[in-house]
Scaffold this motif. Structure first.
Motif, PDB file in Angstrom:
ATOM      1  N   MET B   1       0.577  -1.441   0.043  1.00 43.57           N
ATOM      2  CA  MET B   1       0.088   0.486   0.660  1.00 43.57           C
ATOM      3  C   MET B   1       0.839   1.279  -0.165  1.00 43.57           C
ATOM      4  SD  MET B   1      -2.988  -1.181  -0.543  1.00 43.57           S
ATOM      5  CE  MET B   1      -3.882   0.292   0.114  1.00 43.57           C
ATOM      6  N   PRO B   2       0.788   1.738  -0.271  1.00 41.41           N
ATOM      7  CA  PRO B   2       1.132   3.723  -0.562  1.00 41.41           C
ATOM      8  C   PRO B   2       1.444   4.467   0.561  1.00 41.41           C
ATOM      9  CG  PRO B   2      -1.531   3.972  -0.820  1.00 41.41           C
ATOM     10  CD  PRO B   2      -1.208   2.400  -0.931  1.00 41.41           C
ATOM     11  N   ALA B   3       1.864   5.228   0.701  1.00 39.95           N
ATOM     12  CA  ALA B   3       2.873   5.824   2.480  1.00 39.95           C
ATOM     13  C   ALA B   3       1.804   7.030   1.879  1.00 39.95           C
ATOM     14  CB  ALA B   3       4.141   5.860   1.753  1.00 39.95           C
ATOM     15  N   ASN B   4       1.794   7.694   3.169  1.00 37.09           N
ATOM     16  CA  ASN B   4       0.359   8.899   3.630  1.00 37.09           C
ATOM     17  C   ASN B   4       1.937  10.110   3.727  1.00 37.09           C
ATOM     18  OD1 ASN B   4      -1.315  10.594   4.686  1.00 37.09           O
ATOM     19  ND2 ASN B   4      -2.742   9.244   3.259  1.00 37.09           N
ATOM     20  N   LEU B   5       1.106  11.080   2.928  1.00 32.74           N
ATOM     21  CA  LEU B   5       2.515  12.280   3.931  1.00 32.74           C
ATOM     22  C   LEU B   5       1.819  12.818   5.272  1.00 32.74           C
ATOM     23  CD1 LEU B   5       1.889  14.364   0.483  1.00 32.74           C
ATOM     24  CD2 LEU B   5       3.785  13.357   1.137  1.00 32.74           C
ATOM     25  N   PHE B   6       0.560  12.684   5.620  1.00 32.05           N
ATOM     26  CA  PHE B   6      -0.381  12.752   7.709  1.00 32.05           C
ATOM     27  C   PHE B   6       0.273  11.675   8.398  1.00 32.05           C
ATOM     28  CE2 PHE B   6      -2.527  14.298   3.711  1.00 32.05           C
ATOM     29  CZ  PHE B   6      -1.868  16.294   3.628  1.00 32.05           C
ATOM     30  N   ALA B   7       0.448  10.947   7.820  1.00 32.00           N
ATOM     31  CA  ALA B   7       0.949   9.466   8.745  1.00 32.00           C
ATOM     32  C   ALA B   7       1.736   9.485   9.529  1.00 32.00           C
ATOM     33  CB  ALA B   7       1.190   8.179   7.671  1.00 32.00           C
ATOM     34  N   ALA B   8       2.340   8.420  10.656  1.00 32.56           N
ATOM     35  CA  ALA B   8       2.865   9.133  11.865  1.00 32.56           C
ATOM     36  C   ALA B   8       3.625  10.484  12.227  1.00 32.56           C
ATOM     37  CB  ALA B   8       4.263   8.544  10.938  1.00 32.56           C
ATOM     38  N   LEU B   9       2.352  11.111  12.417  1.00 34.12           N
ATOM     39  CA  LEU B   9       3.078  12.766  12.586  1.00 34.12           C
ATOM     40  C   LEU B   9       3.404  12.357  14.317  1.00 34.12           C
ATOM     41  CD1 LEU B   9       0.779  14.855  10.877  1.00 34.12           C
ATOM     42  CD2 LEU B   9       2.575  14.050  10.187  1.00 34.12           C
ATOM     43  N   PRO B  10       4.248  13.107  14.933  1.00 32.42           N
ATOM     44  CA  PRO B  10       4.243  13.127  15.522  1.00 32.42           C
ATOM     45  C   PRO B  10       3.921  13.952  16.783  1.00 32.42           C
ATOM     46  CG  PRO B  10       6.087  14.872  14.951  1.00 32.42           C
ATOM     47  CD  PRO B  10       5.048  14.252  14.120  1.00 32.42           C
ATOM     48  N   ALA B  11       3.610  13.544  18.131  1.00 33.08           N
ATOM     49  CA  ALA B  11       1.974  13.767  18.693  1.00 33.08           C
ATOM     50  C   ALA B  11       2.212  14.556  19.932  1.00 33.08           C
ATOM     51  CB  ALA B  11       1.897  12.354  19.566  1.00 33.08           C
ATOM     52  N   SER B  12       3.837  14.852  20.105  1.00 33.24           N
ATOM     53  CA  SER B  12       4.217  16.052  21.060  1.00 33.24           C
ATOM     54  C   SER B  12       5.322  16.589  20.110  1.00 33.24           C
ATOM     55  CB  SER B  12       4.619  15.501  22.495  1.00 33.24           C
ATOM     56  OG  SER B  12       5.084  14.217  22.043  1.00 33.24           O
ATOM     57  N   PRO B  13       5.574  17.907  20.810  1.00 33.85           N
ATOM     58  CA  PRO B  13       6.479  18.877  19.818  1.00 33.85           C
ATOM     59  C   PRO B  13       7.676  17.612  20.305  1.00 33.85           C
ATOM     60  CG  PRO B  13       5.293  19.391  21.355  1.00 33.85           C
ATOM     61  CD  PRO B  13       5.070  19.004  21.952  1.00 33.85           C
ATOM     62  N   LEU B  14       8.796  17.864  19.386  1.00 33.20           N
ATOM     63  CA  LEU B  14      10.355  16.659  19.074  1.00 33.20           C
ATOM     64  C   LEU B  14      11.668  18.402  18.758  1.00 33.20           C
ATOM     65  CD1 LEU B  14       9.592  15.077  15.533  1.00 33.20           C
ATOM     66  CD2 LEU B  14       9.424  14.457  17.792  1.00 33.20           C
ATOM     67  N   PRO B  15      12.791  17.546  19.661  1.00 37.11           N
ATOM     68  CA  PRO B  15      13.729  18.702  19.771  1.00 37.11           C
ATOM     69  C   PRO B  15      14.134  19.667  18.343  1.00 37.11           C
ATOM     70  CG  PRO B  15      14.153  16.875  20.097  1.00 37.11           C
ATOM     71  CD  PRO B  15      12.934  16.446  19.653  1.00 37.11           C
ATOM     72  N   ASP B  16      13.858  18.425  17.136  1.00 36.62           N
ATOM     73  CA  ASP B  16      14.519  18.828  15.920  1.00 36.62           C
ATOM     74  C   ASP B  16      13.029  18.859  15.484  1.00 36.62           C
ATOM     75  OD1 ASP B  16      17.450  19.843  16.602  1.00 36.62           O
ATOM     76  OD2 ASP B  16      17.054  17.570  16.700  1.00 36.62           O
ATOM     77  N   GLU B  17      13.114  19.608  13.442  1.00 39.85           N
ATOM     78  CA  GLU B  17      12.493  19.075  12.839  1.00 39.85           C
ATOM     79  C   GLU B  17      12.779  17.059  11.825  1.00 39.85           C
ATOM     80  OE1 GLU B  17      11.163  22.434   9.895  1.00 39.85           O
ATOM     81  OE2 GLU B  17      13.142  22.227   9.944  1.00 39.85           O
ATOM     82  N   LEU B  18      11.734  16.769  12.047  1.00 39.73           N
ATOM     83  CA  LEU B  18      11.369  15.384  11.753  1.00 39.73           C
ATOM     84  C   LEU B  18      11.209  15.447  10.198  1.00 39.73           C
ATOM     85  CD1 LEU B  18      10.943  12.472  11.833  1.00 39.73           C
ATOM     86  CD2 LEU B  18       8.665  13.035  11.750  1.00 39.73           C
ATOM     87  N   VAL B  19      13.026  15.497   9.252  1.00 34.66           N
ATOM     88  CA  VAL B  19      13.403  15.017   7.943  1.00 34.66           C
ATOM     89  C   VAL B  19      13.329  13.565   7.530  1.00 34.66           C
ATOM     90  CG1 VAL B  19      14.968  16.024   6.146  1.00 34.66           C
ATOM     91  CG2 VAL B  19      14.088  17.306   8.113  1.00 34.66           C
ATOM     92  N   GLU B  20      12.511  13.329   6.307  1.00 40.80           N
ATOM     93  CA  GLU B  20      12.679  12.196   5.747  1.00 40.80           C
ATOM     94  C   GLU B  20      12.589  12.372   3.883  1.00 40.80           C
ATOM     95  OE1 GLU B  20       9.374   9.809   7.800  1.00 40.80           O
ATOM     96  OE2 GLU B  20       8.807  11.802   7.979  1.00 40.80           O
ATOM     97  N   THR B  21      13.701  11.142   3.506  1.00 36.60           N
ATOM     98  CA  THR B  21      13.787  11.377   1.738  1.00 36.60           C
ATOM     99  C   THR B  21      12.846  10.434   1.253  1.00 36.60           C
ATOM    100  OG1 THR B  21      15.492  12.252   2.456  1.00 36.60           O
ATOM    101  CG2 THR B  21      15.350  11.265   0.108  1.00 36.60           C
ATOM    102  N   LEU B  22      11.416  11.264   0.844  1.00 40.55           N
ATOM    103  CA  LEU B  22      11.242   9.840   0.307  1.00 40.55           C
ATOM    104  C   LEU B  22      11.044   9.130  -1.222  1.00 40.55           C
ATOM    105  CD1 LEU B  22       7.612  12.490   0.934  1.00 40.55           C
ATOM    106  CD2 LEU B  22       9.002  10.880   2.373  1.00 40.55           C
ATOM    107  N   ALA B  23      12.041  10.189  -1.692  1.00 37.21           N
ATOM    108  CA  ALA B  23      12.497   9.942  -3.268  1.00 37.21           C
ATOM    109  C   ALA B  23      13.681  10.579  -3.636  1.00 37.21           C
ATOM    110  CB  ALA B  23      11.502   9.293  -4.174  1.00 37.21           C
ATOM    111  N   ALA B  24      14.926  10.112  -3.984  1.00 44.24           N
ATOM    112  CA  ALA B  24      15.706  10.689  -4.400  1.00 44.24           C
ATOM    113  C   ALA B  24      16.731   9.483  -5.759  1.00 44.24           C
ATOM    114  CB  ALA B  24      16.602  10.758  -3.233  1.00 44.24           C
TER     115      ALA B  24
END
Lengths: 112, 112
Positions: B1-24
């Motif tokens: 199944m496809p991944a989702n851009l709005f999935a796995a969002l952090p529930a509470s503030p993170l110390p750093d931004e969450l950066v994920e490479t989706l394709a390169a």
């Protein structure tokens, strides 16, 4: 001011999908595609020379790969990578509301 | 199944931004960036070698260019092209909910 991906959506069905290039450079092209109930013609398969990263941002669609038995149902936020030459078609898009796709076409095979 | 851009969002503030490479690929990189109230440090400016096409998909942010007097307020769907070397910073992002960015980095100057 910035442009908006959800702006200027057609109020009624269009004869063809609305395709707009948002940015382009050597080896990469970013498009917004708006479908209003469009689907690929029976028996038609996209067979692209470029890799395509595509996300569905609004609406809904059924995306079928020739090498899979059933279409994948896409909802807002769903994204996937369609490698060049992987044959696919759009079985359906939402007939009741505009479906907004964001597509990034690129060529994985090119040298760095 | 496809991944989702709005999935796995952090529930509470993170110390750093969450950066994920989706394709390169050579000359192009697609990232999802999740901010939870993050902003650029005072006096910091991004000064990038690559062009960046960026869309805000959820949340809200203030994006400031050094050559503009005020930050641009971005809402979901807003997108813009940040040319290489145009200095910019993130003045603020929504403190109450995750801000989801989709960024495509590429090099306009490269030959076809």
């Amino acid at each position: 001011m910035p442009a908006n991906l959800f702006a200027a959506l057609p109020a009624s069905p269009l004869p063809d999908e609305l395709v707009e290039t948002l940015a382009a450079a050597a080896g990469v092209r970013i498009e917004r595609i708006v479908s209003t109930g469009h689907c690929s013609p029976p028996g038609f398969w996209y067979d692209q020379e470029e890799d395509e990263w595509v996300a569905l941002l609004a609406g809904a669609a059924g995306l079928r790969f020739e090498d899979e038995a059933e279409a994948r149902t896409l909802k807002p936020g769903d994204w996937l990578l369609i490698p060049a030459r992987r044959r696919h078609r759009v079985d359906w898009t939402d007939a009741a509301a505009a479906t907004v796709w964001l597509a990034v076409f690129f060529r994985r095979g090119e040298s760095a």
